[in-house]
Design a protein around this motif. Structure first.
Motif, PDB file in Angstrom:
ATOM      1  N   UNK A  59      -3.527  -5.299  16.771  1.00  0.00           N
ATOM      2  CA  UNK A  59      -3.089  -4.582  15.675  1.00  0.00           C
ATOM      3  C   UNK A  59      -2.087  -5.410  15.010  1.00  0.00           C
ATOM      4  N   UNK A  60      -2.167  -5.847  13.513  1.00  0.00           N
ATOM      5  CA  UNK A  60      -1.301  -6.603  12.834  1.00  0.00           C
ATOM      6  C   UNK A  60      -0.517  -5.730  11.892  1.00  0.00           C
ATOM      7  N   UNK A  61      -1.009  -4.739  11.161  1.00  0.00           N
ATOM      8  CA  UNK A  61      -0.563  -3.996  10.078  1.00  0.00           C
ATOM      9  C   UNK A  61      -0.248  -2.589  10.660  1.00  0.00           C
ATOM     10  N   UNK A  62       1.088  -2.433  11.223  1.00  0.00           N
ATOM     11  CA  UNK A  62       1.300  -1.258  12.059  1.00  0.00           C
ATOM     12  C   UNK A  62       1.590  -0.072  11.043  1.00  0.00           C
ATOM     13  N   UNK A  63       1.989  -0.374   9.871  1.00  0.00           N
ATOM     14  CA  UNK A  63       2.282   0.482   8.627  1.00  0.00           C
ATOM     15  C   UNK A  63       0.912   1.473   8.494  1.00  0.00           C
ATOM     16  N   UNK A  64      -0.254   1.248   8.864  1.00  0.00           N
ATOM     17  CA  UNK A  64      -1.577   1.851   8.832  1.00  0.00           C
ATOM     18  C   UNK A  64      -1.375   2.996   9.505  1.00  0.00           C
ATOM     19  N   UNK A  65      -0.699   3.126  10.676  1.00  0.00           N
ATOM     20  CA  UNK A  65      -0.863   4.350  11.385  1.00  0.00           C
ATOM     21  C   UNK A  65      -0.008   5.323  10.682  1.00  0.00           C
ATOM     22  N   UNK A  66       1.135   5.053   9.812  1.00  0.00           N
ATOM     23  CA  UNK A  66       1.772   6.058   9.017  1.00  0.00           C
ATOM     24  C   UNK A  66       1.126   6.667   7.839  1.00  0.00           C
ATOM     25  N   UNK A  67       0.317   5.781   7.223  1.00  0.00           N
ATOM     26  CA  UNK A  67      -0.262   6.003   6.011  1.00  0.00           C
ATOM     27  C   UNK A  67      -1.764   6.797   6.325  1.00  0.00           C
ATOM     28  N   UNK A  68      -2.366   6.695   7.440  1.00  0.00           N
ATOM     29  CA  UNK A  68      -3.390   7.519   8.119  1.00  0.00           C
ATOM     30  C   UNK A  68      -3.002   8.844   8.431  1.00  0.00           C
ATOM     31  N   UNK A  69      -1.888   9.014   8.980  1.00  0.00           N
ATOM     32  CA  UNK A  69      -1.289  10.030   9.679  1.00  0.00           C
ATOM     33  C   UNK A  69      -0.966  11.090   8.500  1.00  0.00           C
ATOM     34  N   UNK A  70      -0.385  10.414   7.386  1.00  0.00           N
ATOM     35  CA  UNK A  70       0.108  11.062   6.175  1.00  0.00           C
ATOM     36  C   UNK A  70      -1.035  11.580   5.609  1.00  0.00           C
ATOM     37  N   UNK A  71      -2.082  10.809   5.420  1.00  0.00           N
ATOM     38  CA  UNK A  71      -3.298  11.135   4.919  1.00  0.00           C
ATOM     39  C   UNK A  71      -3.799  12.259   5.512  1.00  0.00           C
ATOM     40  N   UNK A 115       0.714  -1.295   0.003  1.00  0.00           N
ATOM     41  CA  UNK A 115      -0.263  -0.005   0.069  1.00  0.00           C
ATOM     42  C   UNK A 115       0.896   1.153   0.001  1.00  0.00           C
ATOM     43  N   UNK A 116       0.779   2.039  -1.149  1.00  0.00           N
ATOM     44  CA  UNK A 116       1.502   3.288  -1.219  1.00  0.00           C
ATOM     45  C   UNK A 116       0.900   4.513  -0.399  1.00  0.00           C
ATOM     46  N   UNK A 117       1.682   5.332  -0.047  1.00  0.00           N
ATOM     47  CA  UNK A 117       1.204   6.568   0.710  1.00  0.00           C
ATOM     48  C   UNK A 117       0.405   7.199  -0.124  1.00  0.00           C
ATOM     49  N   UNK A 118      -0.646   7.866   0.356  1.00  0.00           N
ATOM     50  CA  UNK A 118      -1.670   8.462  -0.464  1.00  0.00           C
ATOM     51  C   UNK A 118      -1.223   9.802  -1.192  1.00  0.00           C
ATOM     52  N   UNK A 119      -1.656  10.272  -2.148  1.00  0.00           N
ATOM     53  CA  UNK A 119      -1.210  11.375  -3.119  1.00  0.00           C
ATOM     54  C   UNK A 119      -1.845  12.602  -2.684  1.00  0.00           C
ATOM     55  N   UNK A 120      -1.291  13.633  -2.551  1.00  0.00           N
ATOM     56  CA  UNK A 120      -1.904  15.023  -2.492  1.00  0.00           C
ATOM     57  C   UNK A 120      -2.906  15.356  -3.619  1.00  0.00           C
ATOM     58  N   UNK A 121      -2.930  14.945  -4.684  1.00  0.00           N
ATOM     59  CA  UNK A 121      -3.865  15.190  -5.790  1.00  0.00           C
ATOM     60  C   UNK A 121      -5.216  14.761  -5.470  1.00  0.00           C
ATOM     61  N   UNK A 122      -5.273  13.442  -4.765  1.00  0.00           N
ATOM     62  CA  UNK A 122      -6.248  12.920  -4.457  1.00  0.00           C
ATOM     63  C   UNK A 122      -7.389  13.762  -3.507  1.00  0.00           C
ATOM     64  N   UNK A 123      -6.570  14.417  -2.446  1.00  0.00           N
ATOM     65  CA  UNK A 123      -7.044  15.182  -1.497  1.00  0.00           C
ATOM     66  C   UNK A 123      -7.489  16.758  -2.069  1.00  0.00           C
TER      67      UNK A 123
END
Length: 68
Positions: free
Chosen positions: A40-52, A1-9
């Motif tokens: 919690x199994x997917x700890x990377x979801x924190x980073x992705x959601x904080x970034x988004x 899962x890649x980090x979200x893009x600003x263009x989406x926002x």
């Protein structure tokens, strides 16, 4: 899962932007709850959601300052 893009926002309307901010905050709360209960199994979801969330809040702030 890649980090979200600003263009989406940027492509969201003001109402969609506000709803998405609430949804991401709720997701972060759920992640913290799952982490506290050790489910919690997917700890990377924190980073992705904080970034988004940061991107969404940035776009919201830019739109508010542009209207003034």
């Amino acid at each position: 899962m890649a980090l979200p893009k600003i263009a989406d926002a940027i492509a969201l309307t003001d109402e969609e932007l506000a709803a998405e901010i609430i949804a991401v905050k709720r997701t972060l709360f759920d992640l913290r709850l799952r982490q506290a209960t050790r489910r919690l199994e997917k700890t990377h979801e924190f980073k992705h959601n904080r970034h988004k969330l940061a991107q969404l809040l940035t776009v919201e702030h830019q739109r508010k300052t542009a209207k003034v």
